[in-house]
Design a protein around this motif. Structure first.
Motif, short mmCIF file in Angstrom:
data_model
loop_
_atom_site.label_atom_id
_atom_site.label_comp_id
_atom_site.label_asym_id
_atom_site.label_seq_id
_atom_site.Cartn_x
_atom_site.Cartn_y
_atom_site.Cartn_z
N ALA A 113 83.00 -21.76 37.19
CA ALA A 113 82.98 -23.10 37.78
C ALA A 113 84.36 -23.34 38.39
N CYS A 114 84.41 -24.15 39.39
CA CYS A 114 85.68 -24.58 39.99
C CYS A 114 85.84 -26.04 39.60
N VAL A 115 86.84 -26.31 38.75
CA VAL A 115 87.02 -27.67 38.24
C VAL A 115 88.47 -28.13 38.42
N ASN A 116 88.65 -29.45 38.32
CA ASN A 116 90.00 -30.02 38.40
C ASN A 116 90.55 -30.21 36.99
N ARG A 117 91.71 -30.84 36.89
CA ARG A 117 92.36 -31.03 35.59
C ARG A 117 91.51 -31.86 34.62
N SER A 118 90.64 -32.70 35.16
CA SER A 118 89.74 -33.52 34.33
C SER A 118 88.47 -32.78 33.97
N VAL A 119 88.41 -31.50 34.32
CA VAL A 119 87.25 -30.63 34.08
C VAL A 119 86.00 -31.16 34.80
N ARG A 120 86.23 -31.72 35.98
CA ARG A 120 85.15 -32.16 36.84
C ARG A 120 84.97 -31.13 37.95
N PRO A 121 83.72 -30.80 38.28
CA PRO A 121 83.50 -29.84 39.37
C PRO A 121 84.10 -30.33 40.69
N VAL A 122 84.71 -29.40 41.40
CA VAL A 122 85.27 -29.68 42.72
C VAL A 122 84.89 -28.52 43.65
N ALA A 123 84.86 -28.82 44.93
CA ALA A 123 84.56 -27.77 45.91
C ALA A 123 85.64 -26.69 45.86
N VAL A 124 85.24 -25.46 46.04
CA VAL A 124 86.20 -24.36 46.09
C VAL A 124 87.10 -24.60 47.31
N PRO A 125 88.41 -24.70 47.10
CA PRO A 125 89.30 -24.97 48.25
C PRO A 125 89.39 -23.77 49.19
N ILE B 173 84.69 -10.58 44.64
CA ILE B 173 83.90 -11.81 44.66
C ILE B 173 82.65 -11.53 45.49
N THR B 174 81.49 -11.76 44.89
CA THR B 174 80.24 -11.45 45.57
C THR B 174 79.46 -12.68 45.97
N GLN B 175 79.87 -13.85 45.46
CA GLN B 175 79.15 -15.07 45.83
C GLN B 175 80.08 -16.27 45.73
N TRP B 176 80.03 -17.10 46.75
CA TRP B 176 80.75 -18.37 46.76
C TRP B 176 79.72 -19.48 46.70
N GLY B 177 79.83 -20.35 45.71
CA GLY B 177 79.01 -21.55 45.68
C GLY B 177 79.86 -22.72 46.15
N LYS B 178 79.27 -23.90 46.20
CA LYS B 178 80.05 -25.08 46.60
C LYS B 178 81.18 -25.33 45.62
N ALA B 179 80.90 -25.21 44.31
CA ALA B 179 81.92 -25.45 43.28
C ALA B 179 81.92 -24.32 42.26
N SER B 180 81.68 -23.10 42.74
CA SER B 180 81.65 -21.94 41.83
C SER B 180 81.91 -20.67 42.63
N LEU B 181 82.21 -19.60 41.89
CA LEU B 181 82.33 -18.29 42.50
C LEU B 181 81.91 -17.25 41.47
N THR B 182 81.43 -16.12 41.97
CA THR B 182 80.94 -15.06 41.12
C THR B 182 81.70 -13.77 41.41
N PHE B 183 82.25 -13.20 40.35
CA PHE B 183 82.90 -11.90 40.43
C PHE B 183 81.92 -10.84 39.94
N SER B 184 81.94 -9.68 40.58
CA SER B 184 81.16 -8.54 40.12
C SER B 184 82.11 -7.41 39.78
N TYR B 185 81.70 -6.60 38.83
CA TYR B 185 82.53 -5.50 38.33
C TYR B 185 81.69 -4.24 38.22
N VAL B 186 82.28 -3.12 38.61
CA VAL B 186 81.64 -1.82 38.46
C VAL B 186 82.65 -0.92 37.77
N LEU B 187 82.25 -0.33 36.65
CA LEU B 187 83.13 0.54 35.86
C LEU B 187 82.64 1.97 35.97
N TRP B 188 83.58 2.86 36.33
CA TRP B 188 83.30 4.28 36.53
C TRP B 188 84.10 5.10 35.54
N ASN B 189 83.67 6.33 35.36
CA ASN B 189 84.48 7.28 34.59
C ASN B 189 85.67 7.73 35.45
#
Length: 116
Positions: free
Chosen positions: A94-106, A63-79
């Protein structure tokens, strides 16, 4: 053409992301049981060199970035020898609840604890 199909890289990202979460003591099932869902809202891949059939793929994910209601994964592929960068990419979720509403990353997702 003897090379890995371009869209398969996104599947590799997904498997690496799942393993990263498992290594932190959680699983996607655990996250969803707690009412949090992480739909992909953006994906990118930069192809540097093609993988050939039967090549061993080494992946680093994190994980390279945490937003208020999101997070970003980064990937590096090698031989296999880890001396050639083959591809790199990211997925933003996006970080969402069961109603697909944005929520803060717990906090429990930011700092998972196996015994918690």
């Amino acid at each position: 053409m003897g090379v890995l199909y371009y869209a398969e890289y996104l599947h590799i990202f997904e498997r690496a992301r799942n393993q990263f979460i498992r290594d932190k003591g959680l699983s996607y099932a655990n996250i969803e049981e707690r009412g949090i869902f992480l739909p992909v809202r953006e994906a990118q891949c930069r192809y540097r060199k093609p993988f050939r059939y039967d090549d061993l793929i080494r992946v680093n994910a994190g994980i390279t970035q945490w937003g208020k209601a999101s997070l970003t994964f980064s990937y590096v592929l090698w031989n296999e020898a880890k001396d050639t960068l083959m591809a790199e990419g990211m997925t933003q979720h996006a970080c969402v609840n069961r109603s697909v509403r944005p929520v803060a990353v717990p906090d429990w997702l930011k700092n998972p604890c196996i015994s918690c």
